[in-house]
Design a protein around this motif. Structure first.
Motif, mmCIF file in Angstrom:
data_model
loop_
_atom_site.group_PDB
_atom_site.id
_atom_site.type_symbol
_atom_site.label_atom_id
_atom_site.label_comp_id
_atom_site.label_asym_id
_atom_site.label_seq_id
_atom_site.Cartn_x
_atom_site.Cartn_y
_atom_site.Cartn_z
ATOM 1 N N GLY A 171 0.556 -2.322 -3.067
ATOM 2 C CA GLY A 171 -0.684 -2.311 -2.291
ATOM 3 C C GLY A 171 -1.177 -3.677 -1.866
ATOM 4 N N SER A 222 4.560 -4.118 2.877
ATOM 5 C CA SER A 222 5.042 -3.290 3.985
ATOM 6 C C SER A 222 4.317 -3.657 5.271
ATOM 7 N N THR A 223 3.017 -3.923 5.153
ATOM 8 C CA THR A 223 2.234 -4.286 6.329
ATOM 9 C C THR A 223 2.746 -5.590 6.926
ATOM 10 N N GLY A 281 -4.561 -5.046 10.120
ATOM 11 C CA GLY A 281 -3.404 -5.700 9.516
ATOM 12 C C GLY A 281 -3.696 -7.115 9.059
HETATM 13 P P1 TYD Z 1 0.912 -2.057 1.913
HETATM 14 O O1 TYD Z 1 1.507 -2.872 2.993
HETATM 15 O O2 TYD Z 1 1.160 -0.599 1.923
HETATM 16 O O3 TYD Z 1 1.283 -2.638 0.488
HETATM 17 P P2 TYD Z 1 2.674 -2.685 -0.275
HETATM 18 O O4 TYD Z 1 3.742 -2.349 0.693
HETATM 19 O O5 TYD Z 1 2.724 -4.089 -0.779
HETATM 20 O O6 TYD Z 1 2.564 -1.704 -1.394
HETATM 21 O O7 TYD Z 1 -0.647 -2.395 1.898
HETATM 22 C C1 TYD Z 1 -1.544 -1.435 2.011
HETATM 23 C C2 TYD Z 1 -2.919 -1.962 1.775
HETATM 24 O O8 TYD Z 1 -3.391 -2.750 2.851
HETATM 25 C C3 TYD Z 1 -3.840 -0.799 1.644
HETATM 26 O O9 TYD Z 1 -4.651 -1.007 0.504
HETATM 27 C C4 TYD Z 1 -4.648 -0.802 2.901
HETATM 28 C C5 TYD Z 1 -4.578 -2.202 3.382
HETATM 29 N N1 TYD Z 1 -4.559 -2.338 4.847
HETATM 30 C C6 TYD Z 1 -5.647 -2.876 5.490
HETATM 31 O O10 TYD Z 1 -6.642 -3.251 4.866
HETATM 32 N N2 TYD Z 1 -5.623 -3.022 6.860
HETATM 33 C C7 TYD Z 1 -4.552 -2.637 7.604
HETATM 34 O O11 TYD Z 1 -4.558 -2.785 8.836
HETATM 35 C C8 TYD Z 1 -3.418 -2.069 6.931
HETATM 36 C C9 TYD Z 1 -2.215 -1.623 7.683
HETATM 37 C C10 TYD Z 1 -3.457 -1.950 5.551
#
Ligand code: TYD
Ligand code: MG
Length: 461
Positions: free
Chosen positions: A107, A111-112, A279
């Motif tokens: 989280g 991925s983002t 993002g």
């Molecule tokens: P993510 O990329 O799914 O994390 P990981 O792949 O490291 O597990 O991140 C998701 C988090 O980012 C989630 O808590 C929501 C937040 N987020 C935003 O605040 N704004 C955004 O535009 C996006 C896409 C995610």
């Protein structure tokens, strides 16, 4: 004759292999880390693992030794990610054929970040393949709709079988591949569950062969365990070219991307991002960001300068020193090394005759960043004294210097860059090691005070 065994015991920490279970790993001396896993079959490891991926094995290894003059370099060997912050951490862009591990808590935004990088790369005309073993295409589309428009040659695949993925990469011929995440991947030859140590190792091995063989840059996402290391064997870090950690406080919006290993650039370089509505956004000037909202004229708060990789970063060190109510004083250190803080307090006690043992002390690096450079020592010492005496330090002063056990202030590296950063942000004076001062040119914008021991520095505040 003894039956040949099909399993062995591996250390979760360092990958040490043993035929029987052991309480303590003989290699890394960690306790309780041996787990049983199937032995990797000889023909499935290394080069042979690729026999299914035709076209790869041919150029895997050079059969003829060559001179370096015969190797040609071209400009396209580095690809920009579209983010200066990330390019710098990678060492000015992505290297073709490299394997990059991106670790971080769930989280945090791995991925983002990688999806946004894919978008930039596709926009710049590169062919990109994003393989997710965690999310469905619908979920990826939902995320993509938040980060803006996606155009160009960006393809998605939801798959966890690495043999299929290998086939797909060979057919599609992308320049960059993202694997999200390594813990969900498995290869049939590995015959144990995905996420297990032997699968993670085997999968990384296959990906490495693909990257080196076809000259494709591969980003691997790796989850982090509670202890803060990439789950699976630490060996994973030895296998890849670059290891990046994405870190940050859950409740703060900024994120720091830290390079901990890099075969193609300097390590310890950091990139700063902020998680926003649409993002991640780059933060090109982290010093300004970390110092915003600073209380002026408050005791116990000083500004220090730390070098992260090649970049100076100004940050606020806060200390709170209060009389202790118990026999045993409490000490905490958030964002910096706890033992170092204890050591600095002992120096104050012994060399400056402050009765620190009668006080509780809390140290915090504002903004929740983690900085461990010894150059922060002097700032921590002065923050402690400032709080203890309840006397504010001039908010336009920055402080850096390493403190030795005799209370001496020792030279630090890159003093000029630190002073220049302070001038850029409008600071008027600087307390620094005397040895550094002697080597610096004269500045008209800032007053420099060189100190050779802690007592001299305390006299200045
Ligand atoms: P993510 O990329 O799914 O994390 P990981 O792949 O490291 O597990 O991140 C998701 C988090 O980012 C989630 O808590 C929501 C937040 N987020 C935003 O605040 N704004 C955004 O535009 C996006 C896409 C995610
Ligand atoms: Mg993810």
């Amino acid at each position: 004759m003894a039956k040949s065994k099909s399993t062995a015991f591996f250390c979760k920490e360092c990958g040490y292999e043993s035929s029987k279970w052991l309480g303590q790993c003989p290699a890394c001396k960690e306790w309780n880390t041996m787990v049983e896993a199937p032995l990797v079959k000889k023909e499935s490891s290394g080069r042979a693992a690729l026999s299914g991926i035709s076209g790869v094995s041919g150029n895997l290894r050079m059969t003829r030794p060559v001179k370096l003059e015969e190797v040609s370099l071209n400009d396209q060997d580095r690809i920009s990610t579209g983010y200066k912050e990330l390019d710098r951490v990678l060492g000015s862009g992505i290297v073709a054929g490299s394997l990059v591990l991106v670790g971080g808590d769930p989280g945090i935004g791995k991925s983002t970040l990688l999806l946004q990088v894919c978008r930039n790369l596709a926009r710049d005309g590169h062919r990109v393949l994003y393989i997710s073993g965690e999310e469905s295409l619908k979920q990826i589309k939902m995320r993509a709709s938040r980060i803006g428009e996606i155009s160009g040659e960006l393809y998605f695949l939801c798959e966890t079988n690495l043999d299929t993925i290998g086939e797909c990469i060979r057919e599609n011929k992308p320049e960059i591949v993202i694997i999200d995440s390594i813990q969900t991947m498995f290869c049939e030859s590995g015959n144990s569950a995905p996420g297990s140590m032997s699968q993670v190792r085997e999968s990384t091995n296959v990906l490495m062969q693909i990257a080196k063989g076809l000259g494709i840059a591969i980003f691997i996402v790796g989850h982090v365990t509670k202890e803060g290391v990439v789950a699976g064997p630490r060996m994973l870090e030895h296998m890849v070219d670059t290891v990046l950690y994405f870190e940050g406080e859950r409740n703060a919006s900024y994120r720091i991307l830290r390079g901990v290993k890099n075969r193609f650039g300097s390590t310890n370089e950091i990139g700063v991002f902020e998680m926003a509505e649409h993002g991640l956004v780059e933060v090109p000037n982290p010093s300004e960001y970390l110092l915003s909202g600073r209380p002026e004229e408050a005791s116990g708060a000083v500004v220090a300068c730390s070098i992260e990789g090649t970049r100076p970063i100004l940050l606020e060190v806060q200390a709170l020193v209060t009389q202790t109510n118990f026999g045993m004083p409490r000490r905490t250190a958030a964002g910096t090394d706890y033992n170092r803080v204890n050591l600095l307090m002992a120096v104050l006690e012994k060399r400056c005759r402050y009765e620190m043992s009668r006080y509780d002390a809390y140290i915090n690096i504002a903004g929740g960043v983690k900085m461990n450079e010894p150059a922060l020592d002097l700032a921590i010492v002065l923050a402690l004294v400032s709080s203890m005496k309840d006397r504010a330090v001039n908010p336009k002063t920055i402080i850096f210097g390493e403190v030795g056990l005799s209370g001496e202030v020792r030279a630090v590296s890159m003093a000029e860059q630190r002073v220049n950063e302070a001038i850029k942000l409008g600071f008027e004076s600087c307390i620094l090691p005397k040895v550094n001062l002697d080597k610096l040119k004269k500045y008209s914008e800032i007053t420099l005070y060189g100190v050779s021991n802690v007592r001299e520095a305390i006299a200045l505040i």
